[in-house]
Enzyme design. Structure first.
Site, PDB file in Angstrom:
ATOM      1  N   LYS A  42      -2.523   4.121   7.203  1.00  0.00           N
ATOM      2  CA  LYS A  42      -2.087   2.867   7.826  1.00  0.00           C
ATOM      3  C   LYS A  42      -1.573   3.071   9.251  1.00  0.00           C
ATOM      4  O   LYS A  42      -1.187   2.098   9.888  1.00  0.00           O
ATOM      5  CB  LYS A  42      -0.958   2.247   6.993  1.00  0.00           C
ATOM      6  CG  LYS A  42      -1.440   1.407   5.813  1.00  0.00           C
ATOM      7  CD  LYS A  42      -0.275   0.641   5.215  1.00  0.00           C
ATOM      8  CE  LYS A  42      -0.741  -0.409   4.218  1.00  0.00           C
ATOM      9  NZ  LYS A  42       0.407  -1.140   3.650  1.00  0.00           N
ATOM     10  N   SER A 129       8.211  -5.960   7.807  1.00  0.00           N
ATOM     11  CA  SER A 129       8.241  -4.780   8.678  1.00  0.00           C
ATOM     12  C   SER A 129       7.319  -5.001   9.873  1.00  0.00           C
ATOM     13  O   SER A 129       7.627  -4.603  10.996  1.00  0.00           O
ATOM     14  CB  SER A 129       7.792  -3.543   7.903  1.00  0.00           C
ATOM     15  OG  SER A 129       8.699  -3.267   6.870  1.00  0.00           O
TER      16      SER A 129
HETATM   17  O1  PNS Z   1       4.860  -2.170   1.597  1.00  0.00           O
HETATM   18  P1  PNS Z   1       3.404  -2.280   1.277  1.00  0.00           P
HETATM   19  O2  PNS Z   1       2.576  -1.669   2.386  1.00  0.00           O
HETATM   20  O3  PNS Z   1       2.988  -3.682   0.962  1.00  0.00           O
HETATM   21  O4  PNS Z   1       3.159  -1.377  -0.042  1.00  0.00           O
HETATM   22  C1  PNS Z   1       1.880  -1.171  -0.539  1.00  0.00           C
HETATM   23  C2  PNS Z   1       1.875  -0.154  -1.706  1.00  0.00           C
HETATM   24  C3  PNS Z   1       2.496   1.150  -1.259  1.00  0.00           C
HETATM   25  C4  PNS Z   1       2.678  -0.713  -2.865  1.00  0.00           C
HETATM   26  C5  PNS Z   1       0.400   0.043  -2.128  1.00  0.00           C
HETATM   27  O5  PNS Z   1      -0.364   0.312  -0.999  1.00  0.00           O
HETATM   28  C6  PNS Z   1       0.182   1.145  -3.170  1.00  0.00           C
HETATM   29  O6  PNS Z   1       0.682   1.064  -4.266  1.00  0.00           O
HETATM   30  N1  PNS Z   1      -0.564   2.200  -2.793  1.00  0.00           N
HETATM   31  C7  PNS Z   1      -0.858   3.311  -3.674  1.00  0.00           C
HETATM   32  C8  PNS Z   1      -2.341   3.380  -4.055  1.00  0.00           C
HETATM   33  C9  PNS Z   1      -2.614   2.776  -5.409  1.00  0.00           C
HETATM   34  O7  PNS Z   1      -1.961   3.066  -6.391  1.00  0.00           O
HETATM   35  N2  PNS Z   1      -3.666   1.908  -5.468  1.00  0.00           N
HETATM   36  C10 PNS Z   1      -4.132   1.288  -6.684  1.00  0.00           C
HETATM   37  C11 PNS Z   1      -3.317   0.111  -7.143  1.00  0.00           C
HETATM   38  S1  PNS Z   1      -3.364  -1.281  -6.060  1.00  0.00           S
END
Ligand code: PNS
Length: 159
Positions: A42, A129
């Site tokens: 990101k 953020s």
């Molecule tokens: O604060 P954010 O950027 O909205 O958080 C996003 C987050 C970290 C919760 C999401 O990107 C995530 O869980 N990433 C890990 C990858 C994952 O498990 N993907 C499959 C399920 S969606």
């Protein structure tokens, strides 16, 4: 049985909205892991180490909150720390579609882990953020929206 939840996010940077949600989460769980996504895909403003350090300072008074990082699948991390719940915030209806997609995907991957949504205090419904970064970059004040350590870090970053 200890009720353990994971509150995941990019936390780039942590805002008062995140902290409000964590504070609400603390009332319902014995321990909260605030798990910072390590994936650099990101292109965050702050490095993983800095995001974690800021978060650690912000939650320092809370012994029941651990700041950690994770990479890979969130459900794998949640399983590893013994969490039965993924905690996420819904600020407005516009958050719902993205959050439901993630919740359903996580349920598909691990049906035993439940996603719980909490609503932050209404005064934080507009705080993200992304907007905090943008306002700080353009010289606006974000001191009411983030912890003091974050305001300082942003000022230093954009000076
Ligand atoms: O604060 P954010 O950027 O909205 O958080 C996003 C987050 C970290 C919760 C999401 O990107 C995530 O869980 N990433 C890990 C990858 C994952 O498990 N993907 C499959 C399920 S969606």
């Amino acid at each position: 049985m200890k009720r353990i939840a994971v509150y995941p996010g990019t936390f780039d940077p942590v805002t008062n909205g995140h902290l409000d949600l964590a504070e609400r989460g603390r009332r319902h769980f014995d321990h909260l892991f605030m798990a910072v996504l390590a994936n650099e895909g990101k292109e965050p403003l702050f490095s993983l180490e800095k995001r974690m350090a800021l978060l650690r300072q912000a939650v320092a008074p809370w012994p029941d909150v651990t700041v950690d990082s994770f990479d890979g699948l969130l459900v794998d991390y949640a399983r590893r720390v013994g969490a039965g719940v993924i905690l996420r915030g819904i600020r407005a209806i516009t958050d719902l579609e993205y959050e439901m997609q993630m919740a359903m995907m996580n349920r598909k991957l691990e049906p035993a882990i439940e996603t719980v949504f909490l609503a932050p205090n209404q005064s934080y419904t507009f705080v993200s953020s992304r907007l905090v970064r943008q306002v700080a970059r353009l010289g606006g004040s974000v001191s009411d929206l983030v912890p003091a350590v974050v305001a300082e870090a942003l000022a230093h970053r954009f000076k």
